[in-house]
Design a protein around this motif. Structure first.
Motif, PDB file in Angstrom:
ATOM      1  N   HIS A   1       0.825  -1.209   0.000  1.00 57.11           N
ATOM      2  CA  HIS A   1       0.000   0.000   0.000  1.00 57.11           C
ATOM      3  C   HIS A   1       0.863   1.264   0.000  1.00 57.11           C
ATOM      4  CE1 HIS A   1      -3.791  -1.981   0.230  1.00 57.11           C
ATOM      5  NE2 HIS A   1      -3.589  -2.514   1.421  1.00 57.11           N
ATOM      6  N   ARG A   2       2.062   1.151   0.538  1.00 56.83           N
ATOM      7  CA  ARG A   2       2.968   2.303   0.613  1.00 56.83           C
ATOM      8  C   ARG A   2       4.024   2.278  -0.486  1.00 56.83           C
ATOM      9  NH1 ARG A   2       0.987   6.436   3.723  1.00 56.83           N
ATOM     10  NH2 ARG A   2      -0.519   5.458   5.129  1.00 56.83           N
ATOM     11  N   LEU A   3       3.760   1.554  -1.551  1.00 56.34           N
ATOM     12  CA  LEU A   3       4.716   1.478  -2.654  1.00 56.34           C
ATOM     13  C   LEU A   3       5.025   2.845  -3.264  1.00 56.34           C
ATOM     14  CD1 LEU A   3       6.484  -0.247  -4.446  1.00 56.34           C
ATOM     15  CD2 LEU A   3       4.496  -0.747  -5.876  1.00 56.34           C
ATOM     16  N   PRO A   4       4.049   3.753  -3.430  1.00 58.30           N
ATOM     17  CA  PRO A   4       4.409   5.089  -3.948  1.00 58.30           C
ATOM     18  C   PRO A   4       5.434   5.806  -3.077  1.00 58.30           C
ATOM     19  CG  PRO A   4       2.044   4.743  -4.092  1.00 58.30           C
ATOM     20  CD  PRO A   4       2.587   3.591  -3.310  1.00 58.30           C
ATOM     21  N   GLU A   5       5.279   5.718  -1.751  1.00 62.01           N
ATOM     22  CA  GLU A   5       6.253   6.357  -0.862  1.00 62.01           C
ATOM     23  C   GLU A   5       7.618   5.680  -0.965  1.00 62.01           C
ATOM     24  OE1 GLU A   5       3.224   5.551  -0.090  1.00 62.01           O
ATOM     25  OE2 GLU A   5       2.224   7.259   0.863  1.00 62.01           O
ATOM     26  N   ILE A   6       7.614   4.347  -1.107  1.00 65.30           N
ATOM     27  CA  ILE A   6       8.880   3.624  -1.242  1.00 65.30           C
ATOM     28  C   ILE A   6       9.584   4.021  -2.533  1.00 65.30           C
ATOM     29  CG2 ILE A   6       9.897   1.334  -1.527  1.00 65.30           C
ATOM     30  CD1 ILE A   6       7.709   0.228   0.271  1.00 65.30           C
ATOM     31  N   ALA A   7       8.832   4.092  -3.634  1.00 65.05           N
ATOM     32  CA  ALA A   7       9.427   4.486  -4.917  1.00 65.05           C
ATOM     33  C   ALA A   7       9.982   5.905  -4.855  1.00 65.05           C
ATOM     34  CB  ALA A   7       8.377   4.371  -6.021  1.00 65.05           C
TER      35      ALA A   7
END
Length: 237
Positions: A79-85
């Motif tokens: 769910h937090r993939l955008p923040e990780i990217a």
């Protein structure tokens, strides 16, 4: 039970086809209270006990439950993939389907893989240590999984959920305004931080209780708990 026994209500029986006298835990209980309604012996009792005590007493670990536990933990990272990217400066993780799919699989498998790897390394470093199997110790991360999921969804629950009435009315063309309850961002951040810290603390204590080993022996597992807490704090809060 029921009227045929002289006491109790007529029911259709347990919906999951279980008998109270044969239950060892509440894994399959849906709390429908059908057995309570039909009981002819006036044997219903209200007993208080520590939450989760069966995890280190009578609980029988299941591999599929542990797999689901780690998948739910990995889902928080997905769910937090955008923040990780954004933090890794890898926008292609979201721009291309193949990269996105690969990153999703890696994040879903990461918590379980890291936990299992640390457990095996801990056993190799302590060959004389007779600890409990990984599938049982893994239940110690249950509080962390639940509370990290809660921390993720608090933003939706305290912002968008507060607009459900006006949005619903507007959907049917009944009104364009209505009561709105939205929490302050600082309040949401505070609750998210408390959830993560509480989950980490409870998981450390629960792992210690289930494994029944000295603190230093379980330091790698506790280190993973702290590391995941820091990671999720950076991504969520």
């Amino acid at each position: 039970g029921g009227p045929a026994k002289g006491e109790g209500q007529a029911t259709g029986g347990c919906p999951v086809y279980s008998h109270p006298a044969q239950l060892t835990d509440n894994r399959n209980c849906v709390l429908c209270m059908t057995c309570l309604k039909a009981c002819p012996h006036r044997s219903v009792e209200f007993n208080l006990r520590p939450p989760g005590i069966e995890l280190w007493t009578t609980h029988q670990p299941m591999g599929h439950e542990v797999a689901l536990l780690f998948l739910l933990w990995g889902a928080v990272l997905v769910h937090r993939l955008p923040e990780i990217a954004e933090r890794l400066q890898l926008p292609q993780l979201l721009a291309r389907f193949d990269y996105h799919a690969l990153a999703t699989v890696v994040l879903l498998a990461a918590p379980g893989g890291v936990a299992w790897g640390l457990y095996q390394l801990n056993r190799l470093g302590n060959p004389c240590l007779q600890g409990r199997p990984f599938v049982q110790v893994a239940y110690g991360w249950l509080p962390m999984v639940l509370l990290s999921s809660l921390a993720h969804y608090l933003t939706l629950g305290l912002t968008e959920a507060g607009r459900i009435i006006p949005v619903t009315l507007a959907t049917f063309g009944l009104a364009t305004a209505g009561p709105i309850w939205v929490a302050h961002p600082a309040v949401i951040a505070f609750l998210q931080a408390v959830s993560l810290l509480l989950g980490a603390l409870l998981s450390i204590l629960l792992i210690q209780r289930i494994a029944q080993q000295p603190w230093l022996r379980l330091l790698p597992l506790h280190g993973m708990t702290v590391g995941m807490t820091v990671c999720l704090y950076q991504l969520i809060v």
